[in-house]
Design a protein around this motif. Structure first.
Motif: not given
Length: 188
Positions: A78-80, A85-89, A130-131
């Motif tokens: 997660c971008a803090f 942005m959230i990125l999941r692998a 995701s956003c």
């Protein structure tokens, strides 16, 4: 709006490398779902289809026990700070213990630590972004030194004693294989 990808792109890799914390999710076919925060110098991008993370000794050993029963794993970033942005692998993981073939080569990617317990290799099947617009902003102040200091005080023998006492079974009683796969079972 979320987007799906088959692998990590160069912008995804840059995003991951800029993060100070990530979260690992695992679950066996039944029982407790585990979600663990991770930080420090413990993640490596091997290629666009593969990640590795170094698991240091901690109070539980859920990820190892889960992956042995069900190799599904999700790693989330997660971008803090900066743009949201959230990125999941998502993918299939395998766990390496220090007695397993490939341990030395995998461990060479990370800083040496007496607390090194396992290395997880995630074969990425899908990446989702995701956003993250609802994720709050935080300022990174630094890594905590408590685990490194505790591990150094314990030494190799103390860490192994801790594995015997606290790291053999998951919360649901699933075996982590830490002793046998680390070459310690005969020492009991």
């Amino acid at each position: 709006m979320g987007q799906l990808f088959e692998a990590l792109s160069p912008p995804h890799i840059a995003f991951i490398e800029a993060q100070q914390i990530y979260f690992v999710g695992t679950a066996a076919e039944q029982g407790t779902v585990n979600l663990s925060p991770k930080g420090g110098d413990s993640l490596r991008i091997i290629d666009p289809h593969r990640l590795a993370w170094l698991n240091l000794t901690g109070s539980g050993n859920e990820s190892a026990a889960h992956v042995l029963r069900n190799p599904r794993m999700t790693i989330m970033f997660c971008a803090f700070e900066g743009a949201p942005m959230i990125l999941r692998a998502y993918g299939q993981a395998r766990v390496l213990h220090r007695g397993d073939p490939g341990w030395e080569a995998a461990m060479a990617r990370f800083p040496a630590s007496v607390a090194a317990r396992q290395i997880f290799l995630l074969d990425i099947e899908r990446v989702q972004t995701s956003c993250g617009m609802a994720v709050p902003l935080y300022d990174y102040q630094g890594d905590r030194e408590a685990l490194a200091n505790w591990s150094t005080r314990q030494g190799k023998e103390g860490i192994e004693a801790y594995w015997r006492k606290k790291n053999q079974l998951s919360l649901d009683g699933f075996e982590s294989e830490i002793l046998v796969r680390s070459g310690l079972e005969a020492d009991q």
